[in-house]
Structure formats: C-alpha cells, structure tokens
Write a protein that holds these residues in place. Structure first.
Motif, PDB file in Angstrom:
ATOM      1  N   LEU A  28      42.544  23.183  19.645  1.00  0.00           N
ATOM      2  CA  LEU A  28      43.043  22.051  18.889  1.00  0.00           C
ATOM      3  C   LEU A  28      43.592  21.015  19.861  1.00  0.00           C
ATOM      4  N   PHE A  29      43.511  19.767  19.465  1.00  0.00           N
ATOM      5  CA  PHE A  29      43.837  18.656  20.354  1.00  0.00           C
ATOM      6  C   PHE A  29      44.721  17.669  19.603  1.00  0.00           C
ATOM      7  N   ALA A  30      45.684  17.077  20.306  1.00  0.00           N
ATOM      8  CA  ALA A  30      46.565  16.083  19.694  1.00  0.00           C
ATOM      9  C   ALA A  30      46.976  15.060  20.745  1.00  0.00           C
ATOM     10  N   THR A  31      47.162  13.830  20.317  1.00  0.00           N
ATOM     11  CA  THR A  31      47.698  12.800  21.196  1.00  0.00           C
ATOM     12  C   THR A  31      49.022  12.299  20.627  1.00  0.00           C
ATOM     13  N   VAL A  45      47.588  18.162  28.775  1.00  0.00           N
ATOM     14  CA  VAL A  45      46.312  18.293  29.483  1.00  0.00           C
ATOM     15  C   VAL A  45      45.996  16.978  30.185  1.00  0.00           C
ATOM     16  N   SER A  46      44.901  16.965  30.944  1.00  0.00           N
ATOM     17  CA  SER A  46      44.588  15.842  31.823  1.00  0.00           C
ATOM     18  C   SER A  46      44.007  14.650  31.082  1.00  0.00           C
ATOM     19  N   GLU A  47      43.789  13.578  31.826  1.00  0.00           N
ATOM     20  CA  GLU A  47      43.277  12.341  31.246  1.00  0.00           C
ATOM     21  C   GLU A  47      41.901  12.527  30.619  1.00  0.00           C
ATOM     22  N   ASP A  62      49.079   4.899  27.263  1.00  0.00           N
ATOM     23  CA  ASP A  62      49.988   4.830  26.119  1.00  0.00           C
ATOM     24  C   ASP A  62      50.290   6.190  25.495  1.00  0.00           C
ATOM     25  N   GLN A  63      49.427   7.161  25.725  1.00  0.00           N
ATOM     26  CA  GLN A  63      49.564   8.434  25.026  1.00  0.00           C
ATOM     27  C   GLN A  63      49.418   9.624  25.963  1.00  0.00           C
ATOM     28  N   TYR A  64      50.138  10.684  25.625  1.00  0.00           N
ATOM     29  CA  TYR A  64      49.934  11.986  26.254  1.00  0.00           C
ATOM     30  C   TYR A  64      48.932  12.773  25.402  1.00  0.00           C
ATOM     31  N   TYR A  91      47.603  16.652  24.308  1.00  0.00           N
ATOM     32  CA  TYR A  91      48.047  18.049  24.219  1.00  0.00           C
ATOM     33  C   TYR A  91      46.917  18.914  23.670  1.00  0.00           C
ATOM     34  N   GLU A  92      46.913  20.169  24.057  1.00  0.00           N
ATOM     35  CA  GLU A  92      45.873  21.092  23.593  1.00  0.00           C
ATOM     36  C   GLU A  92      46.475  22.470  23.317  1.00  0.00           C
ATOM     37  N   LEU A  93      45.907  23.124  22.337  1.00  0.00           N
ATOM     38  CA  LEU A  93      46.265  24.502  22.022  1.00  0.00           C
ATOM     39  C   LEU A  93      44.969  25.287  21.885  1.00  0.00           C
ATOM     40  N   ARG A  94      44.799  26.290  22.708  1.00  0.00           N
ATOM     41  CA  ARG A  94      43.570  27.069  22.706  1.00  0.00           C
ATOM     42  C   ARG A  94      43.779  28.408  21.992  1.00  0.00           C
ATOM     43  N   GLY A  95      42.685  28.881  21.377  1.00  0.00           N
ATOM     44  CA  GLY A  95      42.753  30.149  20.671  1.00  0.00           C
ATOM     45  C   GLY A  95      42.670  31.318  21.635  1.00  0.00           C
TER      46      GLY A  95
END
Length: 358
Positions: free
Chosen positions: A318-321, A341-343, A350-352, A354-358
């Motif tokens: 899952l991914f979020a900014t 996570v990286s660029e 303007d945003q970071y 983020y990631e969550l892996r299963g």
C-alpha cells in the motif's frame, strides 16, 4: 440518484400487484416464468418469501440464516397470492422504516450483511425482476419506473457500468436481456456495501448513489459531525463515481466513511484511489472533519483497512503520500506501520511518500 427505502419497496410492490391482478385469471401453474425453471405461480410465491425473509432478518437484526418458509395454502387462487405479496411487501416496508440507520443484518452476498437501504434495494430488485419473469411467461408487457431501477443499480450493482436505460441495464446485469456492446451475462450477484470494524469506528463502504450525493454537496446518507464531510471526502466520492461510470469500480477499493460506533456519527473518509495496479500496489488516502482530528480515529481505521487489503493474494503493498507540512498525518501513517520511501515511489518537493508491504 433518489432515495431507496420503504417508499420505494411500497412503490415496487404496488406496481407488481397491479400487473399481477390484471392477469390473475390466467393459468400461472402451467406456464414457466420467462427464462426460469419455475412456474409463474411458484415465482410469485418466491417473491413473497423473499420479502418476508428480508423483513424478518432486518427486524431481528439477524446474524445468520433464519430458517423458515412461507406456505400458501392449497386452494388459494392467484388473487390470494397477490394479497400475500402486498402483505409481505408491507412488512418489509415497515421493517425498513423502523430500522435505525446503523442497523445491519445478515445477507450472504458478498460481505455477509446489509443495512436498511441494502434490504430495500434487494427487495425492490426481487419484485421488479420476478414480476418481469412472470410477465414474460404470460406474454404481457411490464416496465417499472426508471428511478427504481437506477436506485437498485447504484446501490447493489456498483460493479455494473450504468447504461442509458436503467431497466434494460438491470435486465442485462441479471442475465435477462442484451445490451449493445456488452457480452451476455451468464452468472451474477449483487453487492451490498462493505463494512469493516476498526475499534471505535467502522469503515462503511460508499455506494455510487451515496458518492453522487456527496459529490453534489450532500451527506451521502450519513450523520456527520460539525465540519464534515471534509473536502477530501467529497473529492474521493467524485473518484468513486467516475470509476462507476467507467465500469471499473470495485467496492472494496473505493471510499469508506468513518463512523463512530458510540453514536453513529460520521467523522471522516478513507479509501483507495483505485484498484491495485499490475504490481499489486494500491494508493490509500484519508481525511477527517476538523473536530475529529487528534483522537486516533484515522490511525485505527488505517490499520484495519490496511490489514484487510494486505491479506489478499493480489496485493503486495500500500502506498500513501502526505504533505511535508502535515505533521499530524505523517504521524497517522507512521503509527499504522507505513515507512518513508524514496522519490521514485512518489516523493517530491511537496510530499513525503510512505509504503506498507504485506
């Protein structure tokens, strides 16, 4: 997209009863109902069973099957069956009108429960479709109001791309007709909205009907706290509606409204920006009404939604900014287990990301 409740059930039943009474002197037992293997008589009795079954489940807040049948005594003529239809329709109408908005009861397909709006839509669908079957078998015309058909489609057929004619679309979606440019339907099911428990809140799936209302400035049928729904929720509702109109909406990858369990008030929205991509990644977003922020609701909901999504075999991450200036939201994703996570994954000036892996 209009309401779906007791009035709509009553309207559907009245239209069905009027048609069936006009042909009650015909042979119902010796004629098959349209494409069904049932006779017209058995199909009419089946409508009655569905209506009282839905009424019973909703009234009892049933958590599983309620094992009972409805029996029409031998010797009852077709007009008597229509009387039963009107009676069972009135019982479902009453159950819907008296059920609180938050009440859910058992229905197997596909998420194991439905609310009063779902039971209304299912009841209307049963009446419209099986009245059509009987009318087709007896060779008489029948076409219900378009708004009833649209109400059914936008609530329990969220996966079906809408068409210019709601009645023809509903018939096609249930294997009863053809639509130009669409393959015949040989197997189908409807879909009540998904609800996910998350501690102090529940995530309640937004139907296309509710999404249209939210996008237009309404409540979507939810009881919001002051300041809600916030602008992000309305924008997300527009994304749901766009996906629905394109025929690519899937309820589990849409928008959810966060509802407090203590009082049934809606506090925010959370959901996905679309279905997972080919790599099994899905983007997630959320917002809360200002009065609900800083109380942990978003963290609890994000954990529950993420856990459910990552339990699927087709989802890898899952991914979020989050805006760089939005420190509270950064805390939400971090507490829910997401990591920076990286660029190349979406981070910019303007945003970071983020990631969550299963």
């Amino acid at each position: 997209m209009g309401d779906m409740g007791g009035d709509q059930v009553s309207q559907a039943v009245a239209g069905s009863a009027a048609l069936l009474r006009s042909v009650s002197g015909r042979d119902w037992k010796g004629v098959d109902a349209g494409r069904l293997d049932w006779s017209c008589r058995r199909t009419a009795e089946h409508i009655c069973l569905d209506l009282i079954m839905y009424a019973g489940r909703l009234a009892a807040r049933a958590t599983g099957y309620v094992p009972f049948e409805i029996v029409v005594p031998d010797g009852t003529d077709n007009a008597g069956v229509v009387d039963v239809l009107e009676t069972t329709g009135a019982l479902l109408t009453a159950a819907i009108r008296t059920a609180p908005r938050e009440v859910r009861a058992f229905h197997p397909s596909p998420f194991r429960s439905a609310n009063r709006e779902g039971f209304a839509a299912m009841g209307v669908a049963e009446v419209l479709l099986h009245t059509h079957d009987i009318a087709e078998g007896l060779g008489v015309p029948y076409e219900p109001p378009a708004e009833l058909c649209e109400g059914v489609l936008t609530r329990i057929f969220p996966h079906v791309r809408p068409g210019l004619d709601p009645w023809r679309t509903l018939l096609w979606a249930t294997g009863r007709g053809e639509l130009p440019g669409r393959a015949p339907v040989t197997g189908w099911t409807w879909s009540n909205n998904l609800v996910i428990g998350a501690g102090r809140v529940t995530l309640q799936g937004v139907t296309p009907a509710a999404a249209a209302d939210l996008r237009a400035g309404g409540t979507g049928g939810f009881d919001w706290i002051e300041g809600g729904p916030f602008e992000g929720t309305r924008d997300a509702a527009g994304m749901v509606l766009k996906a629905y109109e394109a025929g690519v909406h899937r309820p589990e990858w849409g928008l959810f409204v966060l509802v407090r369990t203590e009082d049934g008030r809606a506090v925010g929205g959370m959901g996905f920006h679309g279905n997972p991509d080919e790599e099994g990644r899905a983007e997630i977003g959320y917002d809360l009404a200002p009065a609900a922020r800083g109380q942990g609701y978003a963290t609890e909901a994000l954990r529950a939604l993420s856990e459910r999504a990552l339990a699927r075999d087709d989802v890898k991450a899952l991914f979020a900014t989050v805006d760089r200036v939005n420190t509270p939201s950064q805390g939400v994703v971090s507490r829910a287990g997401f990591t920076r996570v990286s660029e190349e994954h979406g981070e910019d000036a303007d945003q970071y990301a983020y990631e969550l892996r299963g």
